[in-house]
Design a protein around this motif. Structure first.
Motif, mmCIF file in Angstrom:
data_model
loop_
_atom_site.group_PDB
_atom_site.id
_atom_site.type_symbol
_atom_site.label_atom_id
_atom_site.label_comp_id
_atom_site.label_asym_id
_atom_site.label_seq_id
_atom_site.Cartn_x
_atom_site.Cartn_y
_atom_site.Cartn_z
ATOM 1 N N LEU A 141 44.867 -20.040 -1.122
ATOM 2 C CA LEU A 141 44.914 -18.900 -2.033
ATOM 3 C C LEU A 141 45.604 -19.274 -3.339
ATOM 4 O O LEU A 141 45.175 -18.861 -4.425
ATOM 5 C CB LEU A 141 45.636 -17.733 -1.348
ATOM 6 N N TRP A 142 46.680 -20.058 -3.245
ATOM 7 C CA TRP A 142 47.398 -20.459 -4.461
ATOM 8 C C TRP A 142 46.523 -21.363 -5.329
ATOM 9 O O TRP A 142 46.489 -21.206 -6.551
ATOM 10 C CB TRP A 142 48.687 -21.181 -4.083
ATOM 11 N N LEU A 143 45.804 -22.301 -4.719
ATOM 12 C CA LEU A 143 44.948 -23.212 -5.489
ATOM 13 C C LEU A 143 43.827 -22.453 -6.197
ATOM 14 O O LEU A 143 43.456 -22.807 -7.331
ATOM 15 C CB LEU A 143 44.357 -24.280 -4.573
ATOM 16 N N GLU A 144 43.273 -21.441 -5.561
ATOM 17 C CA GLU A 144 42.212 -20.665 -6.198
ATOM 18 C C GLU A 144 42.719 -19.994 -7.471
ATOM 19 O O GLU A 144 42.040 -20.009 -8.509
ATOM 20 C CB GLU A 144 41.668 -19.633 -5.212
ATOM 21 N N MET A 145 43.920 -19.429 -7.406
ATOM 22 C CA MET A 145 44.493 -18.817 -8.594
ATOM 23 C C MET A 145 44.872 -19.875 -9.621
ATOM 24 O O MET A 145 44.702 -19.689 -10.827
ATOM 25 C CB MET A 145 45.721 -17.987 -8.198
ATOM 26 N N PHE A 146 45.372 -21.015 -9.159
ATOM 27 C CA PHE A 146 45.771 -22.111 -10.035
ATOM 28 C C PHE A 146 44.587 -22.607 -10.863
ATOM 29 O O PHE A 146 44.684 -22.791 -12.080
ATOM 30 C CB PHE A 146 46.355 -23.244 -9.181
ATOM 31 N N ILE A 147 43.443 -22.814 -10.215
ATOM 32 C CA ILE A 147 42.247 -23.276 -10.915
ATOM 33 C C ILE A 147 41.718 -22.192 -11.848
ATOM 34 O O ILE A 147 41.276 -22.469 -12.970
ATOM 35 C CB ILE A 147 41.180 -23.711 -9.899
ATOM 36 N N TYR A 148 41.772 -20.953 -11.402
ATOM 37 C CA TYR A 148 41.299 -19.838 -12.232
ATOM 38 C C TYR A 148 42.089 -19.755 -13.540
ATOM 39 O O TYR A 148 41.534 -19.424 -14.596
ATOM 40 C CB TYR A 148 41.424 -18.535 -11.447
ATOM 41 N N GLU A 149 43.368 -20.105 -13.482
ATOM 42 C CA GLU A 149 44.225 -20.039 -14.672
ATOM 43 C C GLU A 149 44.207 -21.322 -15.493
ATOM 44 O O GLU A 149 44.984 -21.466 -16.435
ATOM 45 C CB GLU A 149 45.652 -19.708 -14.255
ATOM 46 N N GLY A 150 43.314 -22.257 -15.159
ATOM 47 C CA GLY A 150 43.164 -23.469 -15.976
ATOM 48 C C GLY A 150 43.838 -24.701 -15.439
ATOM 49 O O GLY A 150 43.837 -25.748 -16.102
ATOM 50 N N GLY A 151 44.417 -24.644 -14.251
ATOM 51 C CA GLY A 151 45.060 -25.809 -13.670
ATOM 52 C C GLY A 151 44.050 -26.847 -13.204
ATOM 53 O O GLY A 151 42.883 -26.552 -12.958
ATOM 54 N N ILE A 152 44.509 -28.096 -13.097
ATOM 55 C CA ILE A 152 43.643 -29.202 -12.687
ATOM 56 C C ILE A 152 44.192 -29.805 -11.396
ATOM 57 O O ILE A 152 45.386 -30.086 -11.288
ATOM 58 C CB ILE A 152 43.588 -30.287 -13.781
ATOM 59 N N THR A 153 43.307 -29.997 -10.425
ATOM 60 C CA THR A 153 43.686 -30.604 -9.152
ATOM 61 C C THR A 153 42.551 -31.464 -8.635
ATOM 62 O O THR A 153 41.383 -31.234 -8.978
ATOM 63 C CB THR A 153 44.054 -29.535 -8.107
ATOM 64 N N ASP A 154 42.893 -32.470 -7.835
ATOM 65 C CA ASP A 154 41.867 -33.320 -7.244
ATOM 66 C C ASP A 154 41.406 -32.791 -5.900
ATOM 67 O O ASP A 154 40.560 -33.398 -5.247
ATOM 68 C CB ASP A 154 42.368 -34.762 -7.104
ATOM 69 N N GLY A 155 41.950 -31.656 -5.455
ATOM 70 C CA GLY A 155 41.454 -30.984 -4.259
ATOM 71 C C GLY A 155 42.159 -31.409 -2.989
ATOM 72 O O GLY A 155 42.909 -32.390 -2.946
ATOM 73 N N VAL A 156 41.888 -30.636 -1.936
ATOM 74 C CA VAL A 156 42.441 -30.883 -0.607
ATOM 75 C C VAL A 156 41.273 -31.103 0.345
ATOM 76 O O VAL A 156 40.464 -30.205 0.568
ATOM 77 C CB VAL A 156 43.307 -29.698 -0.133
ATOM 78 N N ILE A 157 41.178 -32.310 0.900
ATOM 79 C CA ILE A 157 40.126 -32.645 1.848
ATOM 80 C C ILE A 157 40.723 -32.622 3.247
ATOM 81 O O ILE A 157 41.682 -33.340 3.537
ATOM 82 C CB ILE A 157 39.513 -34.022 1.546
ATOM 83 N N CYS A 158 40.145 -31.804 4.116
ATOM 84 C CA CYS A 158 40.691 -31.612 5.456
ATOM 85 C C CYS A 158 40.559 -32.884 6.291
ATOM 86 O O CYS A 158 39.523 -33.540 6.280
ATOM 87 C CB CYS A 158 39.972 -30.468 6.162
ATOM 88 N N GLU A 159 41.615 -33.194 6.999
ATOM 89 C CA GLU A 159 41.607 -34.307 7.946
ATOM 90 C C GLU A 159 41.445 -33.807 9.380
ATOM 91 O O GLU A 159 40.923 -34.508 10.242
ATOM 92 C CB GLU A 159 42.902 -35.101 7.812
ATOM 93 N N SER A 160 41.889 -32.609 9.645
ATOM 94 C CA SER A 160 41.756 -31.987 10.960
ATOM 95 C C SER A 160 41.729 -30.469 10.757
ATOM 96 O O SER A 160 42.121 -29.983 9.692
ATOM 97 C CB SER A 160 42.921 -32.394 11.875
ATOM 98 N N PRO A 161 41.240 -29.719 11.745
ATOM 99 C CA PRO A 161 40.592 -30.148 12.989
ATOM 100 C C PRO A 161 39.206 -30.727 12.736
ATOM 101 O O PRO A 161 38.745 -30.742 11.589
ATOM 102 C CB PRO A 161 40.513 -28.851 13.790
ATOM 103 N N ASP A 162 38.547 -31.179 13.810
ATOM 104 C CA ASP A 162 37.242 -31.819 13.665
ATOM 105 C C ASP A 162 36.212 -30.895 13.039
ATOM 106 O O ASP A 162 35.270 -31.353 12.388
ATOM 107 C CB ASP A 162 36.741 -32.303 15.027
ATOM 108 N N THR A 163 36.394 -29.584 13.229
ATOM 109 C CA THR A 163 35.442 -28.621 12.667
ATOM 110 C C THR A 163 35.351 -28.743 11.156
ATOM 111 O O THR A 163 34.290 -28.586 10.559
ATOM 112 C CB THR A 163 35.863 -27.178 13.038
ATOM 113 N N TRP A 164 36.481 -29.030 10.511
ATOM 114 C CA TRP A 164 36.525 -29.062 9.051
ATOM 115 C C TRP A 164 36.814 -30.448 8.491
ATOM 116 O O TRP A 164 37.051 -30.584 7.300
ATOM 117 C CB TRP A 164 37.591 -28.090 8.540
ATOM 118 N N LYS A 165 36.827 -31.471 9.305
ATOM 119 C CA LYS A 165 37.156 -32.805 8.817
ATOM 120 C C LYS A 165 36.183 -33.224 7.723
ATOM 121 O O LYS A 165 34.968 -33.138 7.877
ATOM 122 C CB LYS A 165 37.119 -33.812 9.969
ATOM 123 N N GLY A 166 36.739 -33.676 6.600
ATOM 124 C CA GLY A 166 35.926 -34.088 5.466
ATOM 125 C C GLY A 166 35.509 -32.963 4.553
ATOM 126 O O GLY A 166 34.880 -33.215 3.518
#
Length: 346
Positions: free
Chosen positions: A193-218
Motif C-alpha cells: 500500500l505504501w509503495l502504491e502511494m509512493f509511486i503515485y506521488e512521483g517516487g522511483i523504485t525498482d520494485g519488490v519481487i516475491c521470493e516466497s510463497p511458491d504461489t507468488w514466487k517471481g
C-alpha cells in the motif's frame, strides 16, 4: 624563557599533527578531501584532519567501527565505507556526525542495523547499505529523517519492511529494494500500500519481487490483487500471556494454550500466506445438492416416460380387444341366415 619556548614548540607540534595527513592517505587541503582507499586498513586512521568534509575509506579491511569512531572529524559530510569487511557497528559509531549527508556501507557483511545508529545523523540525505547480509531493519527510527531522499537496501536478506519505517522518511524519492528474500504474505501488505502511494506521488523504485510463497514466487508485489491479502490477525494481548505464565500448569513446563478464539489467529500469524480464496463450503454443498437433484429428476423423468409408454401400449391393446366383435359380423353367416345382398346373383 626556556619554559615559554618549550610550550610554544608543543603548541606548534600539536597544530601540525592536527592539520597533518595520515601517511596512508592522500589529502586535498583545498577541498577538504581525504582519500584513504585501497590501503589495507584494519581500522580508522587516528590522525585525520578535523576540517575535512569528505572521507573515502572504501576497499579496505575494516571489520569493526567502535563508538565515537569519527569524533575527530565533526564537519564530515560524505563518508564512504563500501567494500570493507564490516560485520559489527557500535550503537554510537557515528555519534558526533551532525552534518553527515552521504553514508555508503555497501558490500560489507552487516547482519542488522540498530535504530540507535541513526540518532546522531539528522542531516543524512543518501543512505546505501546494499549488498550485505541484513535480514531486518528497525521497525522505526524513533525520529523522522526529514532530509533523506535516497535509500538503497537491495541485495540483502530482507523478508519484510515496516511501513512505519518508510513513513519516517517523508522526502525519500529513490527506493531500491530488489534482490531480497521478500515473503509476500499478509505482513507485506503495508509495504504494498505504501509503495502504491509512493509511486503515485512521483517516487522511483525498482520494485519488490516475491521470493516466497511458491504461489507468488517471481511475481511483482505491486501486481498482486489487494483481494488476495487479508490483514494479519492480532497477537494475543500481553495481559493474556502474563496470566498464562502464572497458571499452575506453566510451573510444570506445560506450554500455555490460547483460548479458542485465538487459536486460529495464532495459526494464521505463522501461515498467513497470500493465496487465492478457497471456494466457500456452502457453495460446495450447493453444487452437490444441484447434482443430486439432477440425478433424482432424471430418474423421475425416466419413470414417467416408462409409465407413459406403458399407458399407450395398454390403450392400444384395449382398443384392439374392443374391435374384434365388429370384425366378426363381416364373416360368412351361419346356416339358415340370409346372405348379404352383395352375394346375390345379378
Amino acid at each position: 624563557m626556556e619554559g615559554g619556548l618549550l610550550l610554544l614548540s608543543s603548541v606548534i607540534f600539536l597544530l601540525q599533527g592536527a592539520c597533518g595527513c595520515p601517511e596512508t592517505c592522500f589529502c586535498h587541503s583545498s577541498s577538504n578531501f581525504v582519500d584513504c582507499s585501497h590501503q589495507g586498513l584494519a581500522e580508522i586512521p587516528p590522525d585525520l584532519p578535523p576540517e575535512m568534509l569528505t572521507l573515502l575509506l572504501q576497499d579496505n579491511q575494516i571489520h569493526h567501527l567502535p563508538a565515537l569512531a569519527f569524533r575527530t572529524v565533526p564537519r564530515l559530510k560524505t563518508l564512504n565505507l563500501s567494500n570493507n569487511s564490516l560485520s559489527e557497528l557500535a550503537p554510537e559509531a557515528f555519534h558526533g556526525l551532525q552534518h553527515l549527508q552521504i553514508l555508503n556501507l555497501t558490500h560489507n557483511s552487516l547482519l542488522s542495523l540498530e535504530r540507535r545508529l541513526f540518532h546522531s545523523l539528522p542531516q543524512l540525505r543518501e543512505f546505501a547499505v546494499s549488498s550485505n547480509n541484513i535480514s531486518h531493519l528497525p521497525k522505526s527510527l524513533g525520529e523522522t529523517w526529514e532530509n533523506l531522499t535516497v535509500l538503497a537496501v537491495q541485495q540483502n536478506q530482507l523478508q519484510h519492511l515496516s511501513r512505519e519505517l518508510l513513513e519516517s522518511m517523508p522526502r525519500v524519492r529513490l527506493l531500491l529494494l530488489q534482490n531480497n528474500l521478500w515473503k509476500c504474505n499478509c505482513h507485506l501488505l503495508g509495504l504494498k500500500l505504501w509503495l502504491e502511494m509512493f509511486i503515485y506521488e512521483g517516487g522511483i523504485t525498482d520494485g519488490v519481487i516475491c521470493e516466497s510463497p511458491d504461489t507468488w514466487k517471481g511475481k511483482d508485489l505491486l501486481k498482486i490483487p489487494h483481494e488476495l491479502y487479508q490483514p494479519c490477525p492480532p497477537l494475543p494481548p500481553p495481559e493474556w500471556v502474563s496470566s498464562q505464565a502464572h497458571r499452575p500448569g506453566s510451573e510444570h513446563g506445560e506450554a500455555p494454550k490460547p483460548p479458542e478464539d485465538h487459536s486460529q489467529s495464532q495459526h494464521h500469524v505463522a501461515e498467513c500466506e497470500a493465496k487465492p480464496k478457497p471456494r466457500p463450503a456452502n457453495l460446495r454443498h450447493a453444487v452437490a445438492t444441484v447434482a443430486i437433484t439432477g440425478v433424482v429428476c432424471g430418474i423421475v423423468c425416466l419413470t414417467m416416460l416408462g409409465a407413459a409408454i406403458y399407458g399407450f401400449t395398454y390403450a392400444a391393446i384395449t382398443a384392439q380387444g374392443h374391435g374384434r366383435p365388429s370384425a366378426q359380423t363381416c364373416q360368412p353367416g351361419k346356416p339358415g341366415e340370409k346372405e348379404p345382398l352383395s352375394s346375390l346373383p345379378a
